[in-house]
Design an enzyme around this catalytic site. Structure first.
Site, mmCIF file in Angstrom:
data_model
loop_
_atom_site.group_PDB
_atom_site.id
_atom_site.type_symbol
_atom_site.label_atom_id
_atom_site.label_comp_id
_atom_site.label_asym_id
_atom_site.label_seq_id
_atom_site.Cartn_x
_atom_site.Cartn_y
_atom_site.Cartn_z
ATOM 1 N N SER A 172 4.309 -5.183 -2.702
ATOM 2 C CA SER A 172 5.296 -3.397 -2.906
ATOM 3 C C SER A 172 5.499 -3.311 -1.876
ATOM 4 O O SER A 172 6.675 -3.796 -0.958
ATOM 5 C CB SER A 172 3.679 -2.993 -3.184
ATOM 6 N N GLY B 122 0.525 -1.157 0.125
ATOM 7 C CA GLY B 122 -0.007 -0.160 -0.285
ATOM 8 C C GLY B 122 0.851 1.505 -0.059
ATOM 9 O O GLY B 122 0.870 2.369 0.561
#
Length: 582
Positions: free
Chosen positions: A210, A129
């Protein structure tokens, strides 16, 4: 197999047998587990073949302070519903806002069948995120748990300014890295409690995508802080060699906290906290002021200051939490040495080009892919300020800098996904990270992969419903998640469509490879191509041992490309080395 599962579950329900491995309560249809702090009651999902325990609080934390592990409780805690995500703004017209600071919860999913005294491998998932969003409530853990026969855990951690904003009055030991400290409390909870769920605390794999992968990079660079907390690592779409600010630089050079505290250019700013330019300023007064501002107002300020910057809030290095950069850790050998799976998606950054084309970015500004916007926006954002380099890059990929040929969102996104120095989501930097790790004395095997399913779901999943940038997307950043976590929609309703049939078959294969890695440290799948150890090095960077995941054609290939900078195969990493030499 399904028939056996159903009949077993019915027999269990009728006889109300206690499950010794899960500590189930004999009088309850729902499983109850005795943790070191108290009992939790979850749910059984026969259709998915799992038992689920959700929203278990593992820590509390005052704003801008270290997390504190929860204390014992009396009675049975309800663990049937996800806890909320940590405070964050909605992004990309897709994700959801959260204002709840009491958010440090975790989830545990176990296979329905665990034999008495069986100790299953544990996979601990750290969500992504961009360090400003995400949450464990977005992910179904049942596929990994059931098909992989794993105990799967997912955790929340503070994001954005609450988890990754340095401030001169914060404790210097953890300043700027409270989100990482949250993760480590979650890891310690696993060590103390996972055996009660049938998991093996001596066989824990941490995995993330990520920002989740970026977080793991910082844990790998801090062996003295994480000793014994995990035994393998899976890095998806996060390059450990991406340079992060030192704590000193984060505080000294255009500090983000200063901008958040007081920005007269922001027309929507609803608060003002002391900054060094003010008369009588003190760091303590500034921090105290920020502690008293509402979550909503802080998030509005965070969104404004982040703007189009992809990484405004990131971990800091050079404190006790992360004593050194990953590059320093590699060069000194002070790095965690565990088996690693590492890699990413073939066309990662087509997703971010799509956000800019649609105006789904922080400033809600549309950036069409044309020569003017490429030179004014895209190239400076990803490649710096050297116009001479811009000319070289455009000629290489589009034959001309003044009249680029075949320039569109897909081709631009693929170029950015090959390499860029400003954003650690690119294929050459993944390979460089693995090459560097292979130079560490005593390093255990690395297994490199690339995800390349052209039919990966993006519209309505990574991009909001009803929006379409008008170019081919395919295997973009975060599209791999649906292959491990079904129906992931980046919302807490988890309602994305099922994968196409061929993609679903690929998903099953990928789960098997990764689960066997979690079990044994070696990813394998009977009847499928072998996944060789990655053998690229800094001296010999080009290796044919990258496993490429695509439907009906899993195979190894040379992702780096040839060592000659004129070669155009793979991701042309030798060319990029010539443009951006180390």
């Amino acid at each position: 197999m399904k028939k056996n599962i159903y009949s077993w579950a019915v027999t269990l329900s009728i006889s109300m047998l206690a499950s010794a491995s899960l500590g189930a309560h004999a009088q309850s249809a729902d499983p109850i587990v005795q943790t070191s702090l108290g009992k939790v009651e979850g749910t059984t999902d026969i259709n998915k073949g799992v038992k689920e325990f959700k929203g278990i609080m593992f820590a509390t934390a005052n704003r801008f302070s270290m997390p504190i592990p929860v204390t014992r409780w009396i009675g049975v805690k309800d663990a049937k519903h996800f806890g909320s995500a940590c405070p964050q703004a909605a992004r990309y017209n897709l994700t959801e806002q959260s204002l709840n600071e009491n958010c440090l919860s975790l989830n545990v999913t176990t296979p329905l069948h665990i034999k008495a005294k069986e100790k299953l491998p544990v996979l601990l998932w750290i969500h992504g995120g961009a360090f400003v969003g995400g949450g464990s409530n977005l992910y179904r853990l049942d596929k990994l748990s059931n098909q992989g026969h794993l105990v799967v855990v997912s955790i929340n951690y503070r994001v954005g300014l609450f988890g990754f904003m340095p401030h001169p009055a914060m404790d210097p030991a953890s300043n700027g890295d409270l989100g990482l400290e949250d993760q480590r409390v979650g890891m310690r909870w696993v060590q103390k409690n996972i055996a009660a769920f049938g998991g093996d605390p001596n066989n824990v794999t941490i995995a993330g995508e990520s920002a989740g992968a970026g977080s793991i990079c910082q844990h790998l660079a801090s062996p003295e802080q994480v000793k014994g907390l995990f035994h393998k690592a899976i890095l998806m779409s996060g390059a450990c060699l991406q340079e992060l600010p030192t704590l000193k630089n984060a505080l000294d050079k255009s500090p983000i906290w200063d901008a958040v505290a007081k920005d007269t250019k922001d027309p929507n700013r609803k608060f003002s906290c002391p900054v060094p330019a003010d008369s009588g300023y003190t760091a303590a007064a500034s921090l105290q002021c920020l502690k008293n501002v509402s979550v909503e107002n802080l998030l509005e300020a965070q969104t404004y200051e982040a703007g189009n910057q992809l990484l405004s809030f990131v971990p800091s290095t050079g404190n006790t939490t992360v004593p050194r950069s990953f590059k320093e850790a590699i060069s000194s050998g002070k790095v965690v040495k565990v088996p690693i799976i590492n890699g990413g998606a073939q066309n990662e950054l087509r997703l971010y080009v799509a956000y800019d084309v649609l105006g789904s970015n922080g400033t809600k500004t549309k950036y069409p892919v044309n020569p003017e916007k490429v030179n004014a926006h895209y190239l400076p954002a990803f490649y710096g300020t050297d116009n001479g380099r811009f000319t070289l890059i455009l000629k290489r990929y589009f034959k001309s800098a003044s009249k680029p040929v075949h320039l569109n969102g897909a081709t631009l996104g693929s170029m950015l996904s090959d390499y860029n120095p400003n954003f650690g989501i690119n294929n050459c930097l993944y390979l460089k990270t693995a090459n560097a790790y292979n130079g560490v004395k005593g390093m255990l095997p690395i297994y490199e992969y690339e995800f390349g399913d052209p039919a990966a779901l993006v519209l309505g999943v990574g991009i909001a419903q009803g929006e379409n940038p008008g170019f081919t997307l395919g295997a973009v950043h975060s599209a791999i998640l649906n292959y491990f976590f079904p129906n992931l929609s980046n919302t807490n309703v988890i309602d994305a469509p099922d994968l196409p049939v061929a993609s679903q078959q690929l998903a099953n294969q990928m789960v098997a490879y990764f689960a066997n890695f979690a079990r044994t440290g070696k990813p394998f799948l009977a009847g499928q191509p072998a996944w060789p150890k990655y053998n690229g090095t800094h001296a010999q960077p080009s290796s044919p041992s990258v496993l490429f995941f695509t439907p009906s054609n899993i195979h190894t290939y040379t992702a780096y490309g040839d060592n000659n900078s004129s070669a155009t195969n793979g991701h042309q990493c030798a060319y990029w080395d010539s443009v951006f030499p180390e």
